[in-house]
Design a protein around this motif. Structure first.
Motif, short mmCIF file in Angstrom:
data_model
loop_
_atom_site.label_atom_id
_atom_site.label_comp_id
_atom_site.label_asym_id
_atom_site.label_seq_id
_atom_site.Cartn_x
_atom_site.Cartn_y
_atom_site.Cartn_z
N SER A 48 1.22 -1.03 0.28
CA SER A 48 0.12 0.07 0.47
C SER A 48 0.69 1.40 0.08
O SER A 48 0.54 1.87 -0.61
CB SER A 48 -0.55 -0.26 1.08
N SER A 49 2.43 1.07 0.84
CA SER A 49 2.95 2.83 0.68
C SER A 49 3.85 2.26 -0.44
O SER A 49 4.58 3.36 -0.27
CB SER A 49 3.26 2.97 1.90
N MET A 50 4.05 0.82 -1.88
CA MET A 50 5.22 1.27 -2.53
C MET A 50 4.30 1.11 -4.00
O MET A 50 3.97 0.35 -4.25
CB MET A 50 5.54 0.07 -2.31
N PRO A 51 2.97 2.00 -4.23
CA PRO A 51 2.52 1.61 -5.43
C PRO A 51 3.28 1.23 -6.83
O PRO A 51 4.15 1.59 -6.74
CB PRO A 51 2.23 3.09 -5.80
N GLY A 52 2.81 -0.06 -7.57
CA GLY A 52 4.20 -0.62 -8.42
C GLY A 52 4.40 -1.37 -8.04
O GLY A 52 4.91 -2.63 -8.77
N VAL A 53 4.68 -2.30 -6.25
CA VAL A 53 5.47 -2.69 -6.22
C VAL A 53 4.43 -3.66 -5.10
O VAL A 53 3.20 -3.61 -4.69
CB VAL A 53 6.42 -2.44 -4.84
N PHE A 54 4.42 -4.92 -5.39
CA PHE A 54 3.73 -6.58 -5.28
C PHE A 54 4.50 -7.63 -4.68
O PHE A 54 6.24 -7.91 -4.67
CB PHE A 54 3.17 -6.79 -6.26
N GLN A 55 4.02 -7.80 -3.39
CA GLN A 55 4.05 -9.07 -2.99
C GLN A 55 3.40 -10.20 -4.05
O GLN A 55 2.54 -10.37 -4.42
CB GLN A 55 3.70 -9.31 -1.35
N VAL A 56 4.68 -11.66 -4.51
CA VAL A 56 3.97 -12.23 -5.12
C VAL A 56 4.40 -13.73 -4.63
O VAL A 56 6.02 -14.20 -4.06
CB VAL A 56 4.36 -12.62 -6.57
N SER A 57 3.15 -14.98 -4.70
CA SER A 57 4.10 -15.96 -4.48
C SER A 57 4.29 -16.96 -5.15
O SER A 57 4.73 -16.42 -6.95
CB SER A 57 2.41 -17.03 -3.93
N MET A 58 4.69 -17.88 -5.20
CA MET A 58 5.52 -18.50 -6.39
C MET A 58 4.84 -18.72 -7.58
O MET A 58 5.30 -19.02 -8.83
CB MET A 58 6.37 -20.17 -5.45
N ASP A 59 3.90 -19.03 -7.09
CA ASP A 59 2.65 -19.42 -8.41
C ASP A 59 2.48 -18.17 -9.47
O ASP A 59 1.52 -18.37 -10.23
CB ASP A 59 1.19 -20.41 -7.85
N ASN A 60 3.10 -16.60 -8.37
CA ASN A 60 2.72 -15.49 -9.25
C ASN A 60 4.07 -15.41 -10.14
O ASN A 60 4.23 -14.38 -10.76
CB ASN A 60 1.86 -13.98 -8.71
N LEU A 61 4.93 -16.08 -9.54
CA LEU A 61 6.76 -15.89 -9.74
C LEU A 61 6.28 -15.48 -11.65
O LEU A 61 7.48 -14.22 -12.04
CB LEU A 61 6.95 -16.01 -9.28
N LYS A 62 5.93 -17.01 -12.00
CA LYS A 62 6.04 -16.04 -13.65
C LYS A 62 6.13 -15.38 -14.56
O LYS A 62 6.56 -14.31 -15.26
CB LYS A 62 5.72 -17.49 -14.80
N ALA A 63 4.44 -14.45 -14.15
CA ALA A 63 4.37 -13.30 -14.64
C ALA A 63 5.32 -12.55 -14.48
O ALA A 63 5.44 -11.39 -14.97
CB ALA A 63 2.90 -13.17 -14.00
N GLU A 64 5.84 -12.18 -12.73
CA GLU A 64 6.52 -10.83 -12.37
C GLU A 64 7.81 -11.03 -13.48
O GLU A 64 8.31 -10.53 -13.93
CB GLU A 64 6.42 -10.97 -11.16
N MET A 65 8.29 -12.26 -13.48
CA MET A 65 9.53 -12.14 -13.83
C MET A 65 9.59 -11.91 -15.29
O MET A 65 10.68 -11.49 -16.10
CB MET A 65 9.85 -14.18 -14.12
#
Length: 326
Positions: A48-65
């Motif tokens: 919430s204090s860092m717009p555009g920055v996310f915590q991601v779990s392993m099942d969402n890591l591919k999209a992030e990478m």
């Protein structure tokens, strides 16, 4: 009357002229992008204090990478957020710890990406400090053994660079000896050599969920009033075997970035920390500043001050803007 003066404006007459004589440049190769890997499933949670920055779990890591690679970013700095914590931060050095799991997966699917592993205990300890505690005291020597175990576990998982951020005395010497003994003599150490006890870390504590549960970190992180102490800290880490030197935070400490660059013959890394990122995001959201121009001015300031590399949450934005400029 004939005046004698220099016409400096001759070299500013057009955008092309200014580009021709520009002294410092930014490229995607300059950036290291922090990633917050959350243990669990189906998590992609914006900080919430860092717009555009996310915590991601392993099942969402591919999209992030995939997004990171598409932006041209070649290096990531991994922070882990475990589901369970204890007094000694066991999940930091287990082979199934979240950073080790993420590192193995990234190396398998994106072998060209440089993985920098943050080597600390604060995200994994129930008390939120960067080492072992006894009462209200953070123990130095007793913490080194756990930090060594963490570094070795990260190297075994495939980390390319170990980045210890704990600021315990002797942490580089201990980790270097441990890595060498474990057969990882070629793994470099990117030391958080000059790390100040800063209020600019506030948003990061939400992102990494590693705020201290008592006291503060002023007994092991540096006093913001001190300059000469930075020389002593960096000198120790160089002698102990560091391969990179980080100055953290970046913007309020550009003088220290330049000091370190002038005095040590190692790559210097400026950490553009969460508070710096969030302030610009907030001001831009209110229409008070131009986000693009402000971010790029800030990043070039790091290079001008002497930084060879920049750890920044703005790496995606910056890479996108650089691509537009070319």
């Amino acid at each position: 009357m004939e005046l004698q003066f220099s016409r400096h404006r001759r070299l500013r007459t057009s955008a092309s002229m200014r580009a021709l004589v520009r002294e410092n440049h930014l490229t995607p190769d300059d950036f290291i992008y922090p990633l917050f890997i959350y243990e669990g499933e189906n998590i992609r949670r914006e900080v919430s204090s860092m717009p555009g920055v996310f915590q991601v779990s392993m099942d969402n890591l591919k999209a992030e990478m995939d997004d990171i690679v598409a932006h041209g970013i070649k290096s990531v700095l991994l922070f882990g957020i475990p589901t369970t914590k204890d007094e000694c931060g066991t999940q930091a050095f287990h082979d199934h710890g979240i950073i080790q799991v993420a590192t193995r997966w990234i190396k398998e699917h994106y072998p060209e990406i440089i993985i920098v592993a943050d080597t600390c205990l604060c995200e994994y300890t129930s008390h939120g400090h960067c080492g072992m505690v006894e009462g209200d005291k953070i123990l130095n020597d007793e913490s080194l053994e756990l930090l060594v175990k963490t570094a070795i576990a990260q190297a075994e998982a495939g980390a390319d660079i170990i980045a210890p951020s704990n600021m315990m005395d002797g942490f580089v010497a201990a980790i270097r000896a441990g890595l060498d003994e474990a057969g990882f003599k070629d793994i470099p150490i990117m030391s958080y050599a000059v790390k100040y006890a800063s209020a600019f870390y506030g948003p990061f504590r939400e992102a990494a969920e590693g705020a201290p549960q008592f006291g503060d970190r002023k007994t092991y992180q540096m006093d913001p009033a001190n300059r000469m102490e930075a020389f002593r800290e960096a000198e120790s880490d160089v002698a102990e075997g560091a391969d990179f030197l980080i100055v953290k935070p970046g913007m309020p400490y550009l003088d220290i970035v330049r000091d370190v660059k002038n005095n040590f013959n190692l790559p210097v890394v400026a950490y553009n920390v969460s508070g710096e990122y969030s302030m610009i995001k907030a001001a831009a959201a209110n229409g008070w500043i131009d986000e693009r121009q402000t971010v790029m001015e800030m990043l070039i300031a790091f290079k001008r001050a002497g930084a060879d590399l920049i750890i920044t949450y703005a790496a995606k934005d910056a890479c996108g803007w650089l691509k537009e400029d070319h």
